[in-house]
Design an enzyme around this catalytic site. Structure first.
Site, mmCIF file in Angstrom:
data_model
loop_
_atom_site.group_PDB
_atom_site.id
_atom_site.type_symbol
_atom_site.label_atom_id
_atom_site.label_comp_id
_atom_site.label_asym_id
_atom_site.label_seq_id
_atom_site.Cartn_x
_atom_site.Cartn_y
_atom_site.Cartn_z
ATOM 1 N N ASP A 177 5.065 0.799 11.913
ATOM 2 C CA ASP A 177 3.948 0.125 11.349
ATOM 3 C C ASP A 177 3.727 -1.364 11.624
ATOM 4 O OD1 ASP A 177 3.132 2.412 10.202
ATOM 5 O OD2 ASP A 177 3.676 2.056 8.116
ATOM 6 N N CYS A 190 -4.268 12.906 13.315
ATOM 7 C CA CYS A 190 -4.987 11.613 12.928
ATOM 8 C C CYS A 190 -4.910 11.030 14.136
ATOM 9 C CB CYS A 190 -4.374 10.974 11.728
ATOM 10 S SG CYS A 190 -2.679 10.518 11.995
ATOM 11 N N SER A 202 11.525 11.779 7.312
ATOM 12 C CA SER A 202 10.186 11.620 6.931
ATOM 13 C C SER A 202 9.837 10.956 5.584
ATOM 14 C CB SER A 202 9.408 13.188 6.735
ATOM 15 O OG SER A 202 8.297 12.959 6.051
ATOM 16 N N ARG A 249 -8.522 -0.728 4.843
ATOM 17 C CA ARG A 249 -7.546 0.604 4.299
ATOM 18 C C ARG A 249 -6.151 -0.069 3.897
ATOM 19 N NH1 ARG A 249 -6.663 5.828 7.729
ATOM 20 N NH2 ARG A 249 -5.560 6.048 5.750
ATOM 21 N N LYS A 265 0.697 -1.298 0.088
ATOM 22 C CA LYS A 265 -0.028 -0.071 -0.196
ATOM 23 C C LYS A 265 0.701 1.389 -0.006
ATOM 24 C CE LYS A 265 -1.591 1.529 3.975
ATOM 25 N NZ LYS A 265 -1.409 3.060 4.215
ATOM 26 N N ASN A 266 1.957 1.317 1.096
ATOM 27 C CA ASN A 266 2.581 2.649 1.205
ATOM 28 C C ASN A 266 3.855 2.755 -0.241
ATOM 29 O OD1 ASN A 266 1.093 3.100 3.438
ATOM 30 N ND2 ASN A 266 2.665 2.359 4.696
ATOM 31 N N ARG A 321 1.362 14.944 13.383
ATOM 32 C CA ARG A 321 1.447 14.762 12.024
ATOM 33 C C ARG A 321 1.537 15.877 11.175
ATOM 34 N NH1 ARG A 321 -0.689 9.159 9.543
ATOM 35 N NH2 ARG A 321 1.213 9.066 8.454
ATOM 36 N N PRO A 322 2.496 16.958 11.574
ATOM 37 C CA PRO A 322 2.488 18.351 10.854
ATOM 38 C C PRO A 322 3.321 18.077 9.330
ATOM 39 C CG PRO A 322 4.150 18.204 12.387
ATOM 40 C CD PRO A 322 3.635 16.866 12.502
ATOM 41 N N VAL A 323 3.231 19.268 8.559
ATOM 42 C CA VAL A 323 3.637 19.308 7.197
ATOM 43 C C VAL A 323 4.738 20.258 7.081
ATOM 44 C CG1 VAL A 323 1.575 18.374 6.166
ATOM 45 C CG2 VAL A 323 1.941 20.821 6.320
ATOM 46 N N ASP A 324 5.342 20.751 8.223
ATOM 47 C CA ASP A 324 6.614 21.655 8.016
ATOM 48 C C ASP A 324 7.545 21.259 7.033
ATOM 49 O OD1 ASP A 324 6.875 19.731 10.034
ATOM 50 O OD2 ASP A 324 8.420 21.003 10.809
ATOM 51 N N LEU A 325 8.011 19.957 7.092
ATOM 52 C CA LEU A 325 9.065 19.560 6.486
ATOM 53 C C LEU A 325 8.756 19.646 4.805
ATOM 54 C CD1 LEU A 325 10.016 16.338 8.206
ATOM 55 C CD2 LEU A 325 10.820 18.692 8.794
ATOM 56 N N ARG A 350 -4.087 11.060 4.619
ATOM 57 C CA ARG A 350 -3.184 12.065 4.730
ATOM 58 C C ARG A 350 -2.005 11.898 3.501
ATOM 59 N NH1 ARG A 350 0.261 14.979 8.215
ATOM 60 N NH2 ARG A 350 2.227 14.858 7.540
ATOM 61 N N LYS A 402 14.461 15.938 10.433
ATOM 62 C CA LYS A 402 13.827 14.612 10.787
ATOM 63 C C LYS A 402 13.477 13.859 9.721
ATOM 64 C CE LYS A 402 9.882 13.372 13.867
ATOM 65 N NZ LYS A 402 8.810 13.857 14.684
HETATM 66 C C1 EPZ Z 1 4.504 7.123 6.164
HETATM 67 O O1 EPZ Z 1 3.721 8.006 6.860
HETATM 68 C C2 EPZ Z 1 3.578 5.720 6.228
HETATM 69 N N1 EPZ Z 1 2.418 6.195 5.303
HETATM 70 C C3 EPZ Z 1 3.091 5.416 7.457
HETATM 71 O O2 EPZ Z 1 2.519 4.211 7.450
HETATM 72 C C4 EPZ Z 1 4.263 5.254 8.417
HETATM 73 O O3 EPZ Z 1 3.995 4.950 9.630
HETATM 74 C C5 EPZ Z 1 5.200 6.455 8.371
HETATM 75 O O4 EPZ Z 1 5.558 6.647 6.874
HETATM 76 C C6 EPZ Z 1 6.594 5.930 8.845
HETATM 77 O O5 EPZ Z 1 7.101 4.899 8.577
HETATM 78 C C7 EPZ Z 1 2.287 6.104 4.053
HETATM 79 O O6 EPZ Z 1 3.385 5.691 3.322
HETATM 80 C C8 EPZ Z 1 1.422 6.249 3.209
HETATM 81 P P1 EPZ Z 1 6.622 10.393 8.073
HETATM 82 P P2 EPZ Z 1 4.360 9.762 6.789
HETATM 83 O O7 EPZ Z 1 6.314 11.688 7.549
HETATM 84 O O8 EPZ Z 1 5.119 9.827 5.587
HETATM 85 C C9 EPZ Z 1 6.952 13.615 11.376
HETATM 86 C C10 EPZ Z 1 0.422 3.127 7.960
HETATM 87 O O9 EPZ Z 1 -0.200 2.458 8.805
HETATM 88 N N2 EPZ Z 1 6.860 14.826 10.482
HETATM 89 O O10 EPZ Z 1 7.895 9.492 7.702
HETATM 90 O O11 EPZ Z 1 2.906 10.504 6.990
HETATM 91 C C11 EPZ Z 1 5.649 12.914 11.768
HETATM 92 O O12 EPZ Z 1 4.766 13.608 12.714
HETATM 93 C C12 EPZ Z 1 0.747 4.402 7.710
HETATM 94 O O13 EPZ Z 1 0.600 2.597 6.706
HETATM 95 C C13 EPZ Z 1 6.916 16.120 10.747
HETATM 96 O O14 EPZ Z 1 7.306 16.384 12.013
HETATM 97 O O15 EPZ Z 1 5.161 9.697 7.815
HETATM 98 C C14 EPZ Z 1 6.281 11.678 12.243
HETATM 99 O O16 EPZ Z 1 6.470 11.830 13.736
HETATM 100 C C15 EPZ Z 1 0.614 5.250 8.954
HETATM 101 N N3 EPZ Z 1 6.973 17.089 9.940
HETATM 102 C C16 EPZ Z 1 7.529 11.713 11.558
HETATM 103 O O17 EPZ Z 1 7.757 12.728 10.721
HETATM 104 C C17 EPZ Z 1 6.426 16.810 8.617
HETATM 105 O O18 EPZ Z 1 6.264 17.758 7.588
HETATM 106 C C18 EPZ Z 1 7.548 10.572 10.635
HETATM 107 O O19 EPZ Z 1 6.642 10.767 9.777
HETATM 108 C C19 EPZ Z 1 6.472 15.263 8.253
HETATM 109 C C20 EPZ Z 1 6.392 14.427 9.051
#
Ligand code: EPZ
Length: 430
Positions: free
Chosen positions: A317, A126, A174, A409, A22-23, A131-135, A102, A172
């Site tokens: 996950d 969620c 992401s 999902r 899926k991911n 889960r912010p979008v700052d990055l 998301r 961080k």
């Molecule tokens: C992906 O989410 C996966 N989703 C998630 O799987 C998975 O848990 C996650 O990566 C971590 O491996 C998909 O691929 C669709 P991140 P993503 O950005 O990309 C913080 C599932 O169950 N962050 O790597 O949204 C964030 O809050 C899902 O299939 C910021 O602070 O995760 C988190 O603490 C759930 N600012 C960390 O980074 C940002 O702008 C990692 O999140 C972006 C992220």
């Protein structure tokens, strides 16, 4: 609303086909917006999230056709899907669509790169964290985008001449922001270097597909990704890689219920850390020609501590599923979550089955119990819900999991895959 009914106690024996990830499928589908040519994806899992993204891409003008093909009679509905976005008809991703999933926020990358503008709703929080979008914003700004947030929307534009290659070091790791910056950089003028990038296999799969479309990406799978911009991308044909989270989930289900199962069409190298943790619980894991064999015989489940981390660490996950397994271990284990601040919603539900778990900050202490007892439980998010299924497989009597739409999902035909291996799992529609 559907529920899943499990009667615990059966061992698992047989073969479970693993679906496409899926991911990986989600960012690959979004990448189709980068070209006016056709991107064909094979091995796309049939999941609610994929269907939702099909609707979102359609909103931007993608023409999508699905060639349903039963790859293995009755076992898998992996599909080949063709995506053609001849013209982008809308650069707005509205709240009603983005708030449902998301990952749909990620369309911001291709829309900005191809059309020079994007208006995308903030995804909001969620169940598993803020889960912010700052990055995403900082990274796209480093490529020359002008971004403002207004009325719950991220409004992004690019000066005449398009995005420009830049250097961005993620403060961080992401996964999503790495996907988006990599996609955006493919069409930028000049070279982009992304430092502290995510190394997840799904990032590598996206880079592989983008390169097949004509992009020039190197370093994927390491923490420094270099993207040399090209004027345009073409179509391609790409096979979605196996779902490592689904693989790990079924491996843990076997470790919990006992038995002997072959997980087919998957690859152990996608989840070494998780497999090693499962091995330490006492299960035997070996590689086969096309996947993994997992065996757990009579001996009990040993307690094992884990800490989630970005790839190649233990995946967040799989954290809930591992906790499900640890509820029946012969001792005390500690499970530490470092990626999301609120990913322990399953603790209370596992407790309803008799699990003994206490939380201290980001660490759960799990005291294994000799017996779990079936109960009604509620799915809270995708991975949490499947941890309840794992626990239910080893609980005495009936476990009824409600809010199954979370499971749908991300797990393709879960009840069928488990039932074929001897589990007593059925979907109950009210
Ligand atoms: C992906 O989410 C996966 N989703 C998630 O799987 C998975 O848990 C996650 O990566 C971590 O491996 C998909 O691929 C669709 P991140 P993503 O950005 O990309 C913080 C599932 O169950 N962050 O790597 O949204 C964030 O809050 C899902 O299939 C910021 O602070 O995760 C988190 O603490 C759930 N600012 C960390 O980074 C940002 O702008 C990692 O999140 C972006 C992220």
């Amino acid at each position: 609303m559907d529920r899943i009914r499990i009667v615990g106690g059966n061992e698992l024996h047989g073969v479970i086909p693993i679906s496409g990830a899926k991911n990986a499928a989600l960012p690959l589908m979004i990448a189709s917006l980068l070209t006016d040519d056709t991107l064909t994806l094979e091995n796309v899992p049939h999941l609610a999230d994929v269907e939702q993204l099909i609707r979102i891409l359609g909103n931007h003008g993608a023409d999508i056709s699905v060639n349903g093909r039963r790859e293995r009679q009755g076992e898998s509905y992996a599909r080949t899907i063709h995506f053609t976005s001849r013209n982008i008809v809308s650069t707005t991703a509205p709240y009603e669509l983005v708030s449902k999933m998301r990952a749909s926020f990620w369309v911001i990358g291709p829309l900005l790169a191809r059309e020079g503008k994007a208006r995308v709703s903030l995804p909001g929080g969620c169940a598993i964290g803020t889960r912010p979008v700052d990055l995403f914003i900082d990274g796209l700004t480093a490529l020359g985008a002008n971004i403002e947030i207004d009325g719950g929307y991220v409004n992004a534009t690019v000066p005449a001449g398009g995005l420009v290659g830049g250097r961005y070091v993620f403060p961080k790791v992401s996964v999503g922001a790495t996907h988006v910056l990599m996609m955006a950089a493919t069409l930028a003028n000049g070279t982009t270097v992304l430092g502290n990038a995510a190394r997840e296999p799904e990032v590598v799969d996206l880079a592989k597909c983008l390169n097949a479309m004509g992009a020039k990406i190197t370093g994927q799978g390491t923490n420094t990704i270099t993207v040399e911009g090209v004027p345009s991308l073409s179509g391609a044909r790409h096979r979605v890689l196996p779902d490592r989270i689904e693989t790990g989930t079924y491996a843990m289900a076997v470790a919990m219920a006992g038995g002997d199962v072959i997980l087919e069409d998957t690859d152990a190298s996608l989840l070494e850390t998780a497999l090693e943790a499962i091995r330490r619980t006492g299960a035997e894991i070996s590689e086969t020609n096309s996947g993994i064999r997992i065996v757990r015989s009579g001996a009990g489940i040993k307690p094992v501590d884990i800490v989630t981390d970005p790839f190649p660490g233990f995946p967040t996950d799989l954290q809930a599923q591992f906790m499900g397994l640890m509820t029946k271990s012969s001792g005390v284990s500690h499970i530490t979550e470092t990626i999301f601040e609120n990913r322990f919603m399953h603790v209370q539900e596992l407790a309803r089955l008799g699990a003994k778990i206490s939380l201290s900050g980001q660490t759960a202490k799990v005291e294994g119990v000799s017996r779990l007892k079936g109960a009604p439980v509620m799915a809270t998010d995708l991975r949490a819900s499947v941890s309840l299924v794992i626990a239910g497989l080893a609980a005495e009597g009936e476990t009824m999991v409600s809010r199954v739409y979370h499971l749908d999902r991300g797990f393709e035909r879960l009840e069928e895959k488990l039932t074929r291996c001897g589990a007593h799992v059925e979907r109950v529609s009210d």
